[in-house]
Design a protein around this motif. Structure first.
Motif, PDB file in Angstrom:
ATOM      1  N   PRO A 218       0.827  -1.210   0.000  1.00 34.43           N
ATOM      2  CA  PRO A 218       0.000   0.000   0.000  1.00 34.43           C
ATOM      3  C   PRO A 218       0.865   1.265   0.000  1.00 34.43           C
ATOM      4  O   PRO A 218       1.742   1.418   0.843  1.00 34.43           O
ATOM      5  CB  PRO A 218      -0.789  -0.115   1.305  1.00 34.43           C
ATOM      6  CG  PRO A 218      -0.735  -1.553   1.678  1.00 34.43           C
ATOM      7  CD  PRO A 218       0.577  -2.055   1.183  1.00 34.43           C
ATOM      8  N   THR A 219       0.603   2.137  -0.948  1.00 28.41           N
ATOM      9  CA  THR A 219       1.451   3.318  -1.118  1.00 28.41           C
ATOM     10  C   THR A 219       0.606   4.535  -1.475  1.00 28.41           C
ATOM     11  O   THR A 219      -0.334   4.432  -2.256  1.00 28.41           O
ATOM     12  CB  THR A 219       2.463   3.071  -2.269  1.00 28.41           C
ATOM     13  OG1 THR A 219       3.241   1.919  -1.959  1.00 28.41           O
ATOM     14  CG2 THR A 219       3.384   4.265  -2.467  1.00 28.41           C
ATOM     15  N   LEU A 220       0.954   5.657  -0.885  1.00 32.98           N
ATOM     16  CA  LEU A 220       0.325   6.901  -1.343  1.00 32.98           C
ATOM     17  C   LEU A 220       1.420   7.892  -1.713  1.00 32.98           C
ATOM     18  O   LEU A 220       2.573   7.739  -1.309  1.00 32.98           O
ATOM     19  CB  LEU A 220      -0.623   7.482  -0.287  1.00 32.98           C
ATOM     20  CG  LEU A 220      -0.090   8.023   1.027  1.00 32.98           C
ATOM     21  CD1 LEU A 220       0.395   9.451   0.892  1.00 32.98           C
ATOM     22  CD2 LEU A 220      -1.207   7.981   2.072  1.00 32.98           C
ATOM     23  N   ILE A 221       1.031   8.867  -2.503  1.00 28.75           N
ATOM     24  CA  ILE A 221       2.002   9.883  -2.930  1.00 28.75           C
ATOM     25  C   ILE A 221       1.789  11.151  -2.117  1.00 28.75           C
ATOM     26  O   ILE A 221       0.658  11.623  -1.976  1.00 28.75           O
ATOM     27  CB  ILE A 221       1.840  10.220  -4.427  1.00 28.75           C
ATOM     28  CG1 ILE A 221       1.981   8.949  -5.288  1.00 28.75           C
ATOM     29  CG2 ILE A 221       2.847  11.277  -4.861  1.00 28.75           C
ATOM     30  CD1 ILE A 221       1.753   9.189  -6.782  1.00 28.75           C
ATOM     31  N   LEU A 235       1.260  19.110  -9.871  1.00 29.79           N
ATOM     32  CA  LEU A 235       0.306  18.242  -9.165  1.00 29.79           C
ATOM     33  C   LEU A 235      -0.753  17.744 -10.146  1.00 29.79           C
ATOM     34  O   LEU A 235      -1.139  16.572 -10.128  1.00 29.79           O
ATOM     35  CB  LEU A 235      -0.351  19.001  -8.009  1.00 29.79           C
ATOM     36  CG  LEU A 235      -1.442  18.247  -7.243  1.00 29.79           C
ATOM     37  CD1 LEU A 235      -0.876  16.995  -6.556  1.00 29.79           C
ATOM     38  CD2 LEU A 235      -2.114  19.144  -6.203  1.00 29.79           C
ATOM     39  N   ARG A 236      -1.197  18.641 -11.016  1.00 28.99           N
ATOM     40  CA  ARG A 236      -2.196  18.259 -12.016  1.00 28.99           C
ATOM     41  C   ARG A 236      -1.654  17.165 -12.932  1.00 28.99           C
ATOM     42  O   ARG A 236      -2.307  16.167 -13.204  1.00 28.99           O
ATOM     43  CB  ARG A 236      -2.610  19.495 -12.837  1.00 28.99           C
ATOM     44  CG  ARG A 236      -4.108  19.601 -13.028  1.00 28.99           C
ATOM     45  CD  ARG A 236      -4.516  20.916 -13.660  1.00 28.99           C
ATOM     46  NE  ARG A 236      -4.213  22.053 -12.806  1.00 28.99           N
ATOM     47  CZ  ARG A 236      -3.509  23.126 -13.196  1.00 28.99           C
ATOM     48  NH1 ARG A 236      -3.016  23.197 -14.432  1.00 28.99           N
ATOM     49  NH2 ARG A 236      -3.302  24.123 -12.365  1.00 28.99           N
ATOM     50  N   GLU A 240      -2.921  13.264 -13.273  1.00 28.48           N
ATOM     51  CA  GLU A 240      -3.307  12.725 -14.579  1.00 28.48           C
ATOM     52  C   GLU A 240      -2.599  11.406 -14.846  1.00 28.48           C
ATOM     53  O   GLU A 240      -3.189  10.431 -15.287  1.00 28.48           O
ATOM     54  CB  GLU A 240      -2.902  13.724 -15.685  1.00 28.48           C
ATOM     55  CG  GLU A 240      -3.941  14.751 -15.999  1.00 28.48           C
ATOM     56  CD  GLU A 240      -5.246  14.116 -16.429  1.00 28.48           C
ATOM     57  OE1 GLU A 240      -5.221  13.329 -17.395  1.00 28.48           O
ATOM     58  OE2 GLU A 240      -6.279  14.380 -15.781  1.00 28.48           O
ATOM     59  N   GLU A 241      -1.310  11.427 -14.558  1.00 25.95           N
ATOM     60  CA  GLU A 241      -0.439  10.299 -14.886  1.00 25.95           C
ATOM     61  C   GLU A 241      -0.678   9.102 -13.971  1.00 25.95           C
ATOM     62  O   GLU A 241      -0.591   7.962 -14.393  1.00 25.95           O
ATOM     63  CB  GLU A 241       1.009  10.766 -14.731  1.00 25.95           C
ATOM     64  CG  GLU A 241       2.040   9.958 -15.477  1.00 25.95           C
ATOM     65  CD  GLU A 241       2.033  10.237 -16.967  1.00 25.95           C
ATOM     66  OE1 GLU A 241       2.446   9.348 -17.710  1.00 25.95           O
ATOM     67  OE2 GLU A 241       1.608  11.354 -17.386  1.00 25.95           O
ATOM     68  N   TYR A 242      -0.961   9.394 -12.694  1.00 23.06           N
ATOM     69  CA  TYR A 242      -1.089   8.311 -11.710  1.00 23.06           C
ATOM     70  C   TYR A 242      -2.449   8.331 -11.032  1.00 23.06           C
ATOM     71  O   TYR A 242      -2.565   8.603  -9.850  1.00 23.06           O
ATOM     72  CB  TYR A 242       0.063   8.390 -10.690  1.00 23.06           C
ATOM     73  CG  TYR A 242       1.394   8.060 -11.326  1.00 23.06           C
ATOM     74  CD1 TYR A 242       1.698   6.739 -11.648  1.00 23.06           C
ATOM     75  CD2 TYR A 242       2.313   9.057 -11.660  1.00 23.06           C
ATOM     76  CE1 TYR A 242       2.895   6.412 -12.271  1.00 23.06           C
ATOM     77  CE2 TYR A 242       3.512   8.735 -12.280  1.00 23.06           C
ATOM     78  CZ  TYR A 242       3.795   7.412 -12.585  1.00 23.06           C
ATOM     79  OH  TYR A 242       4.964   7.088 -13.198  1.00 23.06           O
ATOM     80  N   LYS A 243      -3.457   8.030 -11.831  1.00 19.72           N
ATOM     81  CA  LYS A 243      -4.838   8.072 -11.332  1.00 19.72           C
ATOM     82  C   LYS A 243      -5.106   7.015 -10.269  1.00 19.72           C
ATOM     83  O   LYS A 243      -6.023   7.140  -9.485  1.00 19.72           O
ATOM     84  CB  LYS A 243      -5.804   7.873 -12.497  1.00 19.72           C
ATOM     85  CG  LYS A 243      -5.822   9.014 -13.491  1.00 19.72           C
ATOM     86  CD  LYS A 243      -7.094   8.972 -14.325  1.00 19.72           C
ATOM     87  CE  LYS A 243      -7.169  10.118 -15.298  1.00 19.72           C
ATOM     88  NZ  LYS A 243      -6.205   9.963 -16.423  1.00 19.72           N
TER      89      LYS A 243
END
Ligand code: GDP
Ligand code: MG
Length: 402
Positions: A218-221, A235-236, A240-243
Motif C-alpha cells: 500500500p502506497t500513497l504519494i 500536481l495536475r 493525470e499520470e497516476y490516477k
C-alpha cells in the motif's frame, strides 16, 4: 506497531516530513517509546475520539486526546543517514530498500515544485520533473524485487520441486520483507503464473511478478513543497499520470514550522487542523511573523492543511483500512480496572476479531476470553466478532480458579 516508511528521491523533503511528524512525540507522550534507530520515530494518526459522543472526559494512556481528537502512535521510518547527493540517480542502495521492506505502508514523497534537478540537487522550482522522479524511484523498487527473485531462483526451484507449490516457494523468499502469502498468490494469478512450471519461467515472468508484487505494498504519494511555484501544475500532471494513487498535497516545511512554533508556546495548533492561533504577537520576532504569514498564505489559506497529518491518517485508515478499537473493563463507565476512562486504543487490521484484540491487550486475557460486550448497544459479542472502527468493547474473561 504499524510501520509507515518514507521513500523518494533525495531532497524531496522526507526528513522534513519525518521531523514534523515525530515532533509531537517528545511533547505529548506519557508512554516511554524507545526506538532503536535515529531514523525511526513515533508519529501519530488521529480520528474523532468517542469521548465526544459519550460526553465523557477521558484519561488516555497508550494514546493522546487533544480537543476531542484521539492520536494513536505508529512507527514512522525515514531513510537512515543518506548522505546528500549520494543518490545521484544511480540506484537506491540497500538502506533505502530496507525502509520499503520493513514497512506496512509507504509514503512516496515527491518534490512537486520540481525544485530538485535530475541528480537530486536543490535548484530553482520548475527545474525538475516530479512525474519522472516518481517513475524512476518506482522502477528502482520493482527492479529490486526482480533481483531478489532472480537471486533466489535456485532456492525457489528447489522448494518448488519438493512441494510443487510455487506460491509457498516464492513466499519463503519474500516473507522477511513484509510480503504476505496472499500478496504472492494474487500477484501470481494476476500475471497468469499460478499454474506455470517454475522451471519454464522466462525473464519477463520474473519482471511482471516483481511489478505486481510492488503494487501490493500500500502506497500513497505525498506531493510535497506545495508552497512553491510550479507545484499546482505539476500536481495536475502527476494526478493525470497516476490516477490509481491517492495523492496528498503537502508542505512538510510548513508543518514543521507550525509544530515548532507550537512547541515554543508561540501558537496554538493541533496537527491536522485547518488553522492556528498566534498567542501573543508581541512575542514573535519579525522572522517568525514572516514564517507564520507564509504558512497561512501559501499553505493553509490555499489547501487548508499542511498534509502531513492527513497523509499519515490516509496511510493507516484508508490504505491499510485499520480500525481503532477501545477495550474497556467496565462497559458502563467506559473505564479500565483503575477507573481510567477510555484509556487505550488499538489499531486493528481489517477482519480482526475480538479474540485478536484480546491477544493484543494481554495473553492472559486472550487465554481466558469468553465473549465481549458492545458498550454502545449493551449486547454480547462472540469471540469471532469482527471489530469495527471506533468500537468500544468490554472483554469478558473467565475468573481464574484459585
Ligand atoms: N519550500 C519547501 N521546502 C521544503 C519542504 N519540505 C522540505 N523542504 C526543503 O527541502 C530540502 C530537502 O529536505 P529534506 O527533508 O532534507 O529532504 P530528504 O533528502 O528527502 O530527506 C530542505 O532544504 C528542506 O527545508 C516544503 O514543504 N516546502
Ligand atoms: Mg533525508
Amino acid at each position: 506497531m504499524i510501520i509507515v516508511g518514507l521513500i523518494g528521491k533525495t531532497n524531496v523533503g522526507k526528513t522534513t516530513f519525518f521531523n514534523a511528524a515525530t515532533l509531537l512525540e517528545a511533547e505529548i507522550s506519557n508512554y516511554p517509546f524507545t526506538t532503536k534507530e535515529p531514523n525511526e520515530g513515533i508519529a501519530y494518526v488521529h480520528f474523532r475520539c468517542v469521548c465526544g459522543e459519550f460526553k465523557v472526559k477521558d484519561n488516555p494512556v497508550n494514546s493522546v486526546c487533544i480537543n476531542g481528537w484521539r492520536f494513536v502512535p505508529i512507527k514512522l521510518i525515514d531513510v537512515p543517514g543518506l548522505i546528500k547527493d549520494a543518490w545521484r540517480g544511480k540506484g537506491l542502495g540497500n538502506r533505502f530498500i530496507s525502509v520499503a521492506a520493513m514497512s506496512d505502508a509507504l509514503i512516496h514523497v515527491v518534490d512537486v515544485s520540481g525544485s530538485i534537478d535530475d541528480e537530486g540537487r536543490i535548484s530553482k522550482p520548475g527545474t525538475g520533473d516530479p512525474v519522472q522522479d516518481f517513475r524512476e524511484v518506482e522502477q528502482e523498487i520493482v527492479k529490486w524485487y526482480y533481483q531478489l527473485l532472480k537471486k533466489n531462483s535456485k532456492y525457489i526451484a528447489k522448494w518448488y520441486r519438493q512441494t510443487a507449490r510455487i506460491d509457498l516457494s516464492i513466499y519463503r523468499v519474500l516473507s522477511g520483507i513484509k510480503v504476505s502469502l496472499e500478496d504472492v498468490k494474487s500477484s501470481l494469478s494476476e500475471v497468469g503464473l499460478a499454474g506455470k512450471d517454475f522451471d519454464s519461467w522466462k525473464d519477463d515472468d520474473f519482471k511482471s511478478l516483481a511489478f505486481h508484487l510492488r503494487k501490493r505494498k500500500p502506497t500513497l504519494i505525498v506531493a510535497n513543497k506545495m508552497d512553491l511555484p510550479f507545484a499546482e501544475e505539476n500536481l495536475r500532471r502527476l494526478s493525470e499520470e497516476y490516477k490509481e494513487y491517492i495523492i496528498v498535497p503537502c508542505s512538510a516545511e510548513a508543518e514543521l514550522a507550525l509544530r515548532r512554533a507550537e512547541k515554543r508556546g508561540l501558537v496554538e495548533y493541533v496537527p491536522g487542523e485547518e488553522m492556528f492561533f498566534v498567542k501573543d504577537r508581541g512575542k514573535l520576532t519579525r522572522k517568525q511573523i514572516w514564517a507564520l504569514e507564509y504558512v497561512q498564505e501559501r499553505v493553509l489559506g490555499k489547501y487548508f492543511r499542511t498534509g502531513v497529518q492527513q497523509a499519515l491518517d490516509i496511510a493507516v485508515f484508508k490504505l491499510l483500512s485499520m480500525n481503532a478499537v477501545y477495550p474497556v473493563a467496565d462497559e458502563k463507565k467506559l473505564a479500565d480496572g483503575k477507573g481510567r476512562v477510555l484509556p487505550d486504543v488499538y489499531l486493528m487490521s481489517p477482519g480482526s476479531t475480538l479474540q485478536d484484540l484480546a491477544a493484543q491487550v494481554h495473553s492472559e486475557i486472550a487465554r481466558n476470553l469468553i465473549c465481549g460486550i458492545d458498550a454502545r448497544l449493551g449486547i454480547r459479542l462472540p469471540k469471532n466478532y469482527r471489530l469495527r472502527h471506533r468500537d468500544i468493547v468490554k472483554l469478558v474473561v473467565a475468573l481464574r480458579k484459585k
